[in-house]
Design a protein around this motif. Structure first.
Motif, PDB file in Angstrom:
ATOM      1  N   MET A  76       0.878  -1.248   0.188  1.00 24.50           N
ATOM      2  CA  MET A  76       0.034  -0.109   0.207  1.00 24.50           C
ATOM      3  C   MET A  76       0.900   1.040   0.174  1.00 24.50           C
ATOM      4  SD  MET A  76      -3.325  -0.276   2.625  1.00 24.50           S
ATOM      5  CE  MET A  76      -2.060  -0.276   4.025  1.00 24.50           C
ATOM      6  N   LYS A  77       0.263   2.391  -0.673  1.00 22.07           N
ATOM      7  CA  LYS A  77       1.044   3.543  -0.396  1.00 22.07           C
ATOM      8  C   LYS A  77       0.518   4.590   0.734  1.00 22.07           C
ATOM      9  CE  LYS A  77       2.005   7.680  -3.284  1.00 22.07           C
ATOM     10  NZ  LYS A  77       1.835   8.279  -4.414  1.00 22.07           N
ATOM     11  N   VAL A  78       1.081   4.717   1.727  1.00 19.12           N
ATOM     12  CA  VAL A  78       0.782   5.196   3.014  1.00 19.12           C
ATOM     13  C   VAL A  78       1.377   6.591   3.361  1.00 19.12           C
ATOM     14  CG1 VAL A  78       0.584   4.795   5.557  1.00 19.12           C
ATOM     15  CG2 VAL A  78       0.606   2.844   4.087  1.00 19.12           C
ATOM     16  N   ALA A  79       0.310   7.600   3.270  1.00 19.89           N
ATOM     17  CA  ALA A  79       0.984   8.934   3.851  1.00 19.89           C
ATOM     18  C   ALA A  79       0.905   9.159   5.284  1.00 19.89           C
ATOM     19  CB  ALA A  79      -0.028  10.067   3.006  1.00 19.89           C
ATOM     20  N   ILE A  80       1.734   9.462   5.937  1.00 20.13           N
ATOM     21  CA  ILE A  80       1.915   9.836   7.371  1.00 20.13           C
ATOM     22  C   ILE A  80       2.347  11.330   7.508  1.00 20.13           C
ATOM     23  CG2 ILE A  80       3.074   9.070   9.466  1.00 20.13           C
ATOM     24  CD1 ILE A  80       3.714   6.591   8.603  1.00 20.13           C
ATOM     25  N   ILE A  81       1.285  11.930   8.133  1.00 18.32           N
ATOM     26  CA  ILE A  81       1.357  13.237   8.348  1.00 18.32           C
ATOM     27  C   ILE A  81       1.854  13.513   9.732  1.00 18.32           C
ATOM     28  CG2 ILE A  81       0.183  15.596   8.361  1.00 18.32           C
ATOM     29  CD1 ILE A  81      -1.720  14.439   6.295  1.00 18.32           C
ATOM     30  N   GLY A  82       3.096  13.999   9.914  1.00 16.64           N
ATOM     31  CA  GLY A  82       3.454  14.015  11.103  1.00 16.64           C
ATOM     32  C   GLY A  82       4.994  13.492  11.449  1.00 16.64           C
ATOM     33  N   GLY A  83       5.856  14.259  11.746  1.00 14.21           N
ATOM     34  CA  GLY A  83       7.231  13.458  11.967  1.00 14.21           C
ATOM     35  C   GLY A  83       7.749  13.377  13.391  1.00 14.21           C
ATOM     36  N   GLY A  84       6.660  13.532  14.521  1.00 14.22           N
ATOM     37  CA  GLY A  84       7.051  13.481  15.859  1.00 14.22           C
ATOM     38  C   GLY A  84       7.079  11.749  16.071  1.00 14.22           C
ATOM     39  N   ALA A  85       7.419  11.600  17.271  1.00 12.57           N
ATOM     40  CA  ALA A  85       7.791  10.324  17.946  1.00 12.57           C
ATOM     41  C   ALA A  85       6.877   9.255  17.293  1.00 12.57           C
ATOM     42  CB  ALA A  85       7.672  10.323  19.361  1.00 12.57           C
ATOM     43  N   ILE A  86       5.480   9.512  17.297  1.00  7.01           N
ATOM     44  CA  ILE A  86       4.356   8.430  16.855  1.00  7.01           C
ATOM     45  C   ILE A  86       4.485   8.212  15.247  1.00  7.01           C
ATOM     46  CG2 ILE A  86       2.073   7.762  16.629  1.00  7.01           C
ATOM     47  CD1 ILE A  86       3.311   7.115  19.478  1.00  7.01           C
ATOM     48  N   GLY A  87       4.721   9.564  14.561  1.00 10.26           N
ATOM     49  CA  GLY A  87       4.695   9.550  13.211  1.00 10.26           C
ATOM     50  C   GLY A  87       6.069   8.497  12.760  1.00 10.26           C
ATOM     51  N   LEU A  88       7.129   8.755  13.378  1.00 11.52           N
ATOM     52  CA  LEU A  88       8.431   8.147  13.322  1.00 11.52           C
ATOM     53  C   LEU A  88       8.449   6.589  13.423  1.00 11.52           C
ATOM     54  CD1 LEU A  88      11.166  10.744  14.360  1.00 11.52           C
ATOM     55  CD2 LEU A  88      10.425  10.265  11.784  1.00 11.52           C
ATOM     56  N   LEU A  89       7.601   6.317  14.607  1.00  9.77           N
ATOM     57  CA  LEU A  89       7.519   4.930  14.987  1.00  9.77           C
ATOM     58  C   LEU A  89       6.729   4.238  14.035  1.00  9.77           C
ATOM     59  CD1 LEU A  89       8.472   2.778  17.277  1.00  9.77           C
ATOM     60  CD2 LEU A  89       5.873   3.476  18.158  1.00  9.77           C
ATOM     61  N   VAL A  90       5.664   4.804  13.529  1.00 11.44           N
ATOM     62  CA  VAL A  90       4.626   4.250  12.698  1.00 11.44           C
ATOM     63  C   VAL A  90       5.497   3.970  11.343  1.00 11.44           C
ATOM     64  CG1 VAL A  90       2.386   4.443  11.679  1.00 11.44           C
ATOM     65  CG2 VAL A  90       2.760   4.705  13.911  1.00 11.44           C
ATOM     66  N   GLY A  91       5.989   4.881  10.992  1.00  9.92           N
ATOM     67  CA  GLY A  91       6.883   5.100   9.507  1.00  9.92           C
ATOM     68  C   GLY A  91       7.818   4.026   9.415  1.00  9.92           C
ATOM     69  N   ALA A  92       8.448   3.923  10.723  1.00  9.66           N
ATOM     70  CA  ALA A  92       9.755   2.906  10.538  1.00  9.66           C
ATOM     71  C   ALA A  92       9.276   1.458  10.510  1.00  9.66           C
ATOM     72  CB  ALA A  92      10.326   2.921  11.932  1.00  9.66           C
ATOM     73  N   TYR A  93       8.155   1.369  11.194  1.00 14.90           N
ATOM     74  CA  TYR A  93       7.588  -0.253  11.082  1.00 14.90           C
ATOM     75  C   TYR A  93       6.958  -0.679  10.081  1.00 14.90           C
ATOM     76  CZ  TYR A  93       8.997  -1.640  15.912  1.00 14.90           C
ATOM     77  OH  TYR A  93       9.705  -2.254  16.829  1.00 14.90           O
ATOM     78  N   LEU A  94       5.957   0.365   9.624  1.00 16.18           N
ATOM     79  CA  LEU A  94       5.114   0.133   8.204  1.00 16.18           C
ATOM     80  C   LEU A  94       5.870   0.238   6.989  1.00 16.18           C
ATOM     81  CD1 LEU A  94       1.819   2.117   8.954  1.00 16.18           C
ATOM     82  CD2 LEU A  94       2.309  -0.251   9.676  1.00 16.18           C
ATOM     83  N   GLY A  95       7.043   1.031   6.904  1.00 15.11           N
ATOM     84  CA  GLY A  95       7.794   1.201   5.854  1.00 15.11           C
ATOM     85  C   GLY A  95       8.453  -0.095   5.415  1.00 15.11           C
ATOM     86  N   ARG A  96       8.428  -1.133   6.353  1.00 15.62           N
ATOM     87  CA  ARG A  96       9.332  -2.516   5.805  1.00 15.62           C
ATOM     88  C   ARG A  96       8.483  -3.162   4.738  1.00 15.62           C
ATOM     89  NH1 ARG A  96       9.673  -5.316  11.532  1.00 15.62           N
ATOM     90  NH2 ARG A  96       7.242  -4.622  11.261  1.00 15.62           N
ATOM     91  N   SER A  97       6.900  -2.901   4.862  1.00 12.79           N
ATOM     92  CA  SER A  97       5.976  -3.638   4.017  1.00 12.79           C
ATOM     93  C   SER A  97       5.158  -2.618   3.159  1.00 12.79           C
ATOM     94  CB  SER A  97       5.308  -4.869   4.718  1.00 12.79           C
ATOM     95  OG  SER A  97       5.192  -4.562   6.089  1.00 12.79           O
ATOM     96  N   HIS A  98       5.249  -1.421   3.258  1.00 17.77           N
ATOM     97  CA  HIS A  98       4.461  -0.565   2.530  1.00 17.77           C
ATOM     98  C   HIS A  98       5.253   0.576   1.995  1.00 17.77           C
ATOM     99  CE1 HIS A  98       0.892  -2.707   4.114  1.00 17.77           C
ATOM    100  NE2 HIS A  98       1.480  -2.492   5.091  1.00 17.77           N
ATOM    101  N   GLU A  99       4.989   1.293   0.974  1.00 16.59           N
ATOM    102  CA  GLU A  99       5.536   2.605   0.582  1.00 16.59           C
ATOM    103  C   GLU A  99       5.054   3.708   1.485  1.00 16.59           C
ATOM    104  OE1 GLU A  99       5.134   3.268  -3.739  1.00 16.59           O
ATOM    105  OE2 GLU A  99       5.087   5.253  -3.446  1.00 16.59           O
TER     106      GLU A  99
END
Ligand code: PAF
Length: 286
Positions: free
Chosen positions: A1-24
């Motif tokens: 999936m192509k996932v947009a994450i709005i916000g680069g704070g602690a939660i945005g980065l954590l979610v990006g780090a984990y989801l980015g392993r299998s999603h764009e």
């Protein structure tokens, strides 16, 4: 999936780090320096073997043509994001503490609410520490239904995402966790485990929990157990309110403890005290 994450704070980065392993993953952040750091080096998280590569954009860009938008900004920024940035018809998952942002969401749109009980600490523009493995629970804002495909495909063994039928119960339980842990850790400048191992802080926490459960008509013992469980698994974490205070940002106290007060028909002295104390301290830090 192509996932947009709005916000680069602690939660945005954590979610990006984990989801980015299998999603764009496309991160939308406020500052050019953070955008560049993310683009060049990806997101580093100490629990993952290697940095997760992500795409990065400035928050002023529109999140067009994606399969899912995750909004990981603070409560007080949600209104702007909903009005100005969510121009696609993609489902949107909101990951905020408190319940104040619900007034900006639409039941008729594909709006989902998530509650996060991971501990996360932003250590730089592109690095986050995962300080306590919890989970994300998500529910449709509005009518109940089956778990949508996009939510099942976010779930990973080491980063669980669970679908719940009703958003209300799920959010209220998280609100109780935040109304106890967040103000006390911010006021006493302690990590979350203080709720478990400092008997004095625990005693005040209990009083806050009693007031909140009475107001929200929840069984105290069950909610108190959950508060202590979350404080334990995120023990090494500094709560988001403690971090906001330390970094001179406005806290979410009005959306969390203030929300409980607004629901109550009777005085809530412990809540009233922590709200005033947190505001007093916010002013001092500024
Ligand atoms: O706001 C926070 O910090 C988090 O919601 C939680 C779960 C209390 C962990 O620190």
């Amino acid at each position: 999936m192509k996932v947009a994450i709005i916000g680069g704070g602690a939660i945005g980065l954590l979610v990006g780090a984990y989801l980015g392993r299998s999603h764009e993953v496309h991160m939308y952040v406020r500052r050019t320096e953070q955008k560049e750091a993310l683009e060049t080096a990806g997101i580093t998280c100490q629990t993952l073997e290697e940095p997760t590569p992500v795409h990065a954009h400035l928050i002023s860009e529109k999140t067009d043509a994606c399969d899912l938008v995750i909004v990981a900004v603070k409560q007080h920024q949600v209104e702007r994001v909903v009005k100005e940035q969510l121009t696609t018809g993609a489902p949107v998952l909101f990951l905020q503490n408190g319940m104040g942002h619900l007034e900006y969401l639409y039941q008729e749109k594909l709006h989902y609410i998530g509650v996060v009980d991971h501990g996360a600490l932003k250590v730089s523009d592109n690095a986050v520490e995962h300080l306590g493995q919890g989970m994300i629970q998500a529910a449709r804002y509005g009518e109940e239904g089956d778990c949508p495909n996009f939510l099942s495909s976010l779930h990973e063994q080491d980063f669980p995402v669970y679908y719940r039928n009703s958003y209300k119960g799920m959010m209220v339980s998280k609100l109780i966790v935040n109304t106890v842990i967040n103000p006390l850790t911010a006021l006493f400048e302690v990590k979350n485990h203080a709720l478990v191992d400092n008997p004095h802080i625990q005693k005040i926490g209990r009083r806050l929990c009693v007031e909140a459960c009475r107001t929200m008509e929840l069984a105290f013992e069950k909610e108190w157990e959950r508060v202590l469980h979350v404080a334990g698994i995120t023990g090494e974490n500094e709560s988001s309110m403690f971090k906001d205070m330390k970094e001179g940002r406005l806290t979410e106290i009005d959306a969390i403890c203030g929300y409980i007060i607004r629901q109550s028909k009777e005085p809530l002295p412990y809540h009233e005290f922590v709200i005033e104390a947190v505001h007093a301290k916010e002013r001092r830090e500024v």
